[in-house]
Motif scaffolding. Structure first.
Motif, short mmCIF file in Angstrom:
data_model
loop_
_atom_site.label_atom_id
_atom_site.label_comp_id
_atom_site.label_asym_id
_atom_site.label_seq_id
_atom_site.Cartn_x
_atom_site.Cartn_y
_atom_site.Cartn_z
N ARG A 43 -0.58 2.42 1.93
CA ARG A 43 -1.61 3.24 1.26
C ARG A 43 -2.21 2.52 0.06
O ARG A 43 -3.10 3.04 -0.57
CB ARG A 43 -1.02 4.57 0.81
N GLY A 44 -1.71 1.34 -0.31
CA GLY A 44 -2.19 0.62 -1.48
C GLY A 44 -3.68 0.34 -1.46
O GLY A 44 -4.39 0.65 -2.42
N PRO A 45 -4.22 -0.24 -0.37
CA PRO A 45 -5.67 -0.50 -0.34
C PRO A 45 -6.52 0.76 -0.46
O PRO A 45 -7.57 0.75 -1.09
CB PRO A 45 -5.89 -1.18 1.00
N GLN A 46 -6.04 1.86 0.12
CA GLN A 46 -6.79 3.11 0.03
C GLN A 46 -6.82 3.61 -1.40
O GLN A 46 -7.86 4.05 -1.90
CB GLN A 46 -6.17 4.16 0.94
N ILE A 47 -5.70 3.53 -2.09
CA ILE A 47 -5.65 3.97 -3.49
C ILE A 47 -6.54 3.09 -4.36
O ILE A 47 -7.27 3.58 -5.23
CB ILE A 47 -4.20 3.97 -3.99
N LEU A 48 -6.49 1.76 -4.14
CA LEU A 48 -7.35 0.85 -4.90
C LEU A 48 -8.82 1.14 -4.66
O LEU A 48 -9.63 1.09 -5.58
CB LEU A 48 -7.03 -0.60 -4.54
#
Length: 77
Positions: A43-48
């Motif tokens: 989920r890191g890229p989505q949060i960024l």
């Protein structure tokens, strides 16, 4: 004119980054009726992307305001 180019570049950068996020790719696949192959473990890229989308207009406005303030103070002297 330069301001419009800067705003368009920031929006384009956001869209290019969004195209790399698996969840966005999944939504596009559903939209066009193709098979969904997104991996839901990261989920890191989505949060960024969400943070970039929310903060980039504010940061752009702050930068332009600072630049205009400096320009105006230099123009007075």
């Amino acid at each position: 004119m330069l301001l419009l180019v800067i705003v368009a570049a920031v929006i384009s950068a956001g869209l290019v980054y969004a195209a790399r996020i698996p969840e966005i790719q999944e939504e596009m696949a559903v939209l066009f009726g193709t098979e969904v192959t997104a991996d839901r473990t990261r989920r890191g890229p989505q949060i960024l992307f969400i943070l970039f989308t929310l903060t980039s207009p504010l940061l752009l406005a702050m930068g332009l305001s600072t630049a205009m303030g400096i320009w105006n103070s230099l123009a007075k002297h």
